[in-house]
Design a protein around this motif. Structure first.
Motif, PDB file in Angstrom:
ATOM      1  N   TYR A 189      37.797   8.812  58.606  1.00  0.00           N
ATOM      2  CA  TYR A 189      38.606   7.929  57.891  1.00  0.00           C
ATOM      3  C   TYR A 189      38.721   6.895  59.043  1.00  0.00           C
ATOM      4  CZ  TYR A 189      39.384  11.361  54.407  1.00  0.00           C
ATOM      5  OH  TYR A 189      39.262  12.413  53.230  1.00  0.00           O
ATOM      6  N   GLU A 224      34.734   7.779  55.052  1.00  0.00           N
ATOM      7  CA  GLU A 224      35.375   7.654  53.580  1.00  0.00           C
ATOM      8  C   GLU A 224      35.833   6.458  53.734  1.00  0.00           C
ATOM      9  OE1 GLU A 224      34.479   9.174  51.000  1.00  0.00           O
ATOM     10  OE2 GLU A 224      33.668  11.188  51.807  1.00  0.00           O
ATOM     11  N   TYR A 277      40.588   3.626  60.316  1.00  0.00           N
ATOM     12  CA  TYR A 277      42.054   2.833  60.238  1.00  0.00           C
ATOM     13  C   TYR A 277      41.926   1.660  61.170  1.00  0.00           C
ATOM     14  CZ  TYR A 277      43.581   6.903  57.916  1.00  0.00           C
ATOM     15  OH  TYR A 277      43.869   7.872  56.724  1.00  0.00           O
ATOM     16  N   PRO A 284      43.704  14.761  51.795  1.00  0.00           N
ATOM     17  CA  PRO A 284      43.052  13.701  52.292  1.00  0.00           C
ATOM     18  C   PRO A 284      43.487  12.447  51.303  1.00  0.00           C
ATOM     19  CG  PRO A 284      41.563  15.322  52.463  1.00  0.00           C
ATOM     20  CD  PRO A 284      42.349  15.890  51.855  1.00  0.00           C
ATOM     21  N   VAL A 315      39.384   3.619  53.444  1.00  0.00           N
ATOM     22  CA  VAL A 315      40.719   4.024  53.538  1.00  0.00           C
ATOM     23  C   VAL A 315      41.307   2.737  53.729  1.00  0.00           C
ATOM     24  CG1 VAL A 315      40.765   4.218  56.050  1.00  0.00           C
ATOM     25  CG2 VAL A 315      42.332   5.845  54.447  1.00  0.00           C
ATOM     26  N   HIS A 360      46.089   7.212  52.897  1.00  0.00           N
ATOM     27  CA  HIS A 360      45.924   5.680  53.320  1.00  0.00           C
ATOM     28  C   HIS A 360      47.126   5.442  54.267  1.00  0.00           C
ATOM     29  CE1 HIS A 360      42.900   5.190  50.507  1.00  0.00           C
ATOM     30  NE2 HIS A 360      43.463   5.780  49.348  1.00  0.00           N
TER      31      HIS A 360
END
Length: 204
Positions: A125, A150, A127, A184, A152, A188
């Protein structure tokens, strides 16, 4: 964004951080060390399964190193002192520093979380608090680590100097959720508030 990645800085205690200063690798690594100490005290099981990775290791060894260097670094990260792979969660600061141009030492930090609970199909993920500026670098790092990225959601910064704060505060927020054994689907960070003043207090 706009953070200076400076591999020459040593000494990781009593760090100062001005109100608009870019975070360097030493700020992130120091805060990671403080977070790991807290985690070992409060949740030793999660601490044993979590790796907060030095930004220099993530950048120079895992992303830019040759295959042998990257593999060796990866094994040192995931294996415990008995040689067992116990790492379920990897937190990696992502830098946009150049591999070939020493003058391009990095202007942006983002965060890559790798969830390895399923060793056969680990997920990553990314960010990024500034419009996906590091997407390309995060994808390269995820591929190096054999993971799939994935989608996010991440809060977007409102200035040009807090991306490093979003990385350390995002890491802390995710660790708190993992401590609650969240899945998961709730990882977020679109409600994250980065707190530079709190980071200044921790580092001092």
């Amino acid at each position: 964004p706009l953070q200076q990645v400076d591999p020459s800085i040593e000494g990781r205690s009593g760090l100062s951080l001005d109100h608009t200063e870019w975070l360097g690798d030493q700020h992130i690594q120091t805060d990671y060390e403080l977070l790991m100490q807290d985690l070992q005290r409060n949740d030793p099981d999660l601490a044993a399964r979590t790796r907060l990775i030095d930004p220099l290791i993530a950048h120079y060894h895992l992303r830019l190193g040759d295959e042998s260097t990257a593999l060796s670094a990866f094994q040192r990260i995931v294996n415990d002192q008995n040689g067992r792979d116990t790492a379920d969660f990897l937190f990696l600061p992502v830098s946009d520093a150049s591999a070939s141009d020493p003058d391009r030492r990095g202007t942006h930090w983002s965060l890559l979380l790798v969830d390895r609970r399923n060793r056969e199909g680990p997920a990553a993920y990314h960010y990024d608090s500034f419009r996906g500026q590091n997407n390309e670098f995060a994808a390269m790092l995820a591929q190096r680590l054999g993971t799939r990225l994935e989608p996010v959601r991440m809060t977007q910064q409102r200035n040009d100097y807090d991306c490093g704060v979003f990385v350390v505060d995002g890491t802390r927020a995710l660790v708190r959720r993992l401590a609650r054994r969240d899945r998961p689907a709730v990882l977020h960070l679109d409600n994250l508030v980065a707190d530079r003043e709190q980071l200044q207090r921790r580092l001092s």
